[in-house]
Design an enzyme around this catalytic site. Structure first.
Site, PDB file in Angstrom:
ATOM      1  N   HIS A  30      11.977  18.037  40.778  1.00 26.27           N
ATOM      2  CA  HIS A  30      10.754  17.371  40.433  1.00 26.27           C
ATOM      3  C   HIS A  30      10.932  16.424  39.236  1.00 26.27           C
ATOM      4  CE1 HIS A  30       6.844  17.663  38.123  1.00 26.27           C
ATOM      5  NE2 HIS A  30       6.461  17.024  39.249  1.00 26.27           N
ATOM      6  N   ARG A  31      10.965  14.962  39.681  1.00 28.29           N
ATOM      7  CA  ARG A  31      11.175  14.123  38.462  1.00 28.29           C
ATOM      8  C   ARG A  31      12.691  14.096  38.063  1.00 28.29           C
ATOM      9  NH1 ARG A  31       5.575  14.851  34.655  1.00 28.29           N
ATOM     10  NH2 ARG A  31       4.437  15.418  36.211  1.00 28.29           N
ATOM     11  N   GLU A  55      12.631  13.992  43.281  1.00 29.65           N
ATOM     12  CA  GLU A  55      11.458  13.366  43.462  1.00 29.65           C
ATOM     13  C   GLU A  55      11.191  12.318  42.721  1.00 29.65           C
ATOM     14  OE1 GLU A  55       6.932  14.093  42.779  1.00 29.65           O
ATOM     15  OE2 GLU A  55       8.519  14.450  41.170  1.00 29.65           O
ATOM     16  N   ASP A  63       7.812   9.351  41.101  1.00 30.30           N
ATOM     17  CA  ASP A  63       6.550   9.068  41.325  1.00 30.30           C
ATOM     18  C   ASP A  63       6.635   7.554  40.890  1.00 30.30           C
ATOM     19  OD1 ASP A  63       5.079  11.694  41.094  1.00 30.30           O
ATOM     20  OD2 ASP A  63       6.226  11.819  39.368  1.00 30.30           O
ATOM     21  N   HIS A 123       5.544   8.915  35.815  1.00 27.17           N
ATOM     22  CA  HIS A 123       4.634   9.683  36.513  1.00 27.17           C
ATOM     23  C   HIS A 123       3.137   9.308  35.924  1.00 27.17           C
ATOM     24  CE1 HIS A 123       1.802  13.073  35.999  1.00 27.17           C
ATOM     25  NE2 HIS A 123       2.216  13.370  37.321  1.00 27.17           N
ATOM     26  N   GLU A 148       6.591   9.511  45.581  1.00 32.08           N
ATOM     27  CA  GLU A 148       4.953   9.911  45.560  1.00 32.08           C
ATOM     28  C   GLU A 148       4.411   8.201  45.271  1.00 32.08           C
ATOM     29  OE1 GLU A 148       1.318  11.927  43.280  1.00 32.08           O
ATOM     30  OE2 GLU A 148       3.430  12.631  43.249  1.00 32.08           O
TER      31      GLU A 148
END
Length: 278
Positions: free
Chosen positions: A38-39, A65, A67, A80, A132
């Protein structure tokens, strides 16, 4: 000869009863969900930096991941928030800043905000990307065509190196219309999860292969519902989960055998997997 005949008969009976060889022997297949950084490894390095992604890859994450936000001059950057205030030494909304202005800002440890193309150029096919998308402040979708073009340029779609996720159904349907071979994860907000039914899941399955929900909402019922419609279940954690023992929560998700977990610390998530899967 009798022994061989007996084995053949037993094997036939097992198949006709729906029992697998694993079940007959008392063994079960290894369980190994996807571990999604995540990130990047954002518990260990500044989020959405090359250092964070490098650490995640080193720690064996299956995906990094990313964003995306779109700059004033139409560039897709990895961040993000919709502003640079929290993560850089500058201020302002991404949509009001050009890429050149953003590149003059520093993230923690002096790192720079990266475009999605710069990230892909850096890591190429050495990792997989979980990206994302989102709508702009006016509810419009503007990044999808450019993103798919970049993914095709670097052969990520044909090599099964990318998944696209979003809370925006409109964005995901656009991605699906541009290239139906791209795996898609429909992120679902808390209230939607609580109200979700077979009709909603059936509609999602028309363009997506996975749903993503908060880890604390995961349970055998929602997992079974998703699988009924050929949808995988990936779970993510929120900041509040850290104070509620994310480690314990991730173990409960492994116990019900979710298909993937987002984590800020891939090495830690992997260390908590059931023993036989390490």
């Amino acid at each position: 000869m009798k022994k061989i005949t007996y084995i053949i008969i037993l094997f036939t009976l097992l198949l006709s009863s729906g029992c697998s060889i694993h079940e007959a022997s008392g063994k079960t297949p290894d369980y190994r969900p996807l571990v999604i950084a995540h990130r990047g490894a954002s518990d260990l390095e500044p989020e959405h930096t090359l250092s964070s992604y490098k650490k995640a890859i080193k720690d064996k994450a299956d995906y990094i991941e990313i964003d995306l936000e779109e700059t004033k001059d139409g560039q897709l950057v990895a961040i993000h928030d919709d502003s640079v205030d929290r993560t850089t030494n500058g201020t302002g909304y991404i949509r009001d800043l050009t890429l050149s202005q953003i590149k003059n800002l520093n993230l923690a440890k002096g790192e720079k905000i990266q475009t999605i193309e710069e990230i892909i150029k850096t890591f190429k096919l050495s990792t997989k990307y979980y990206i994302e998308t989102r709508e702009n402040k006016n509810g419009q979708i503007t990044m999808e065509k450019q993103l798919v073009k970049i993914l095709k340029k670097y052969n990520l779609i044909d090599r099964n190196k990318v998944i696209i996720e979003s809370f925006s159904e409109k964005s995901l349907k656009k991605i699906h219309s541009l290239d139906s071979n791209i795996p898609i994860t429909r992120l679902i907000r808390t209230q939607e999860v609580r109200d979700i039914d077979d009709k909603a899941l059936k509609n999602i399955s028309k363009y997506a292969s996975t749903i993503g929900i908060k880890a604390k909402l995961a349970n055998p019922t929602i997992l079974k519902k998703a699988h009924k419609h050929d949808l995988k279940l990936h779970v993510y954690f929120t900041n509040s989960d850290k104070s509620n023992n994310e480690g314990k929560l991730i173990k409960s998700c492994y116990k019900i055998k979710v298909d993937g977990v987002f984590t800020n610390n891939p090495a830690s998530a992997i260390s908590k997997l059931p023993k036989q899967t390490k």
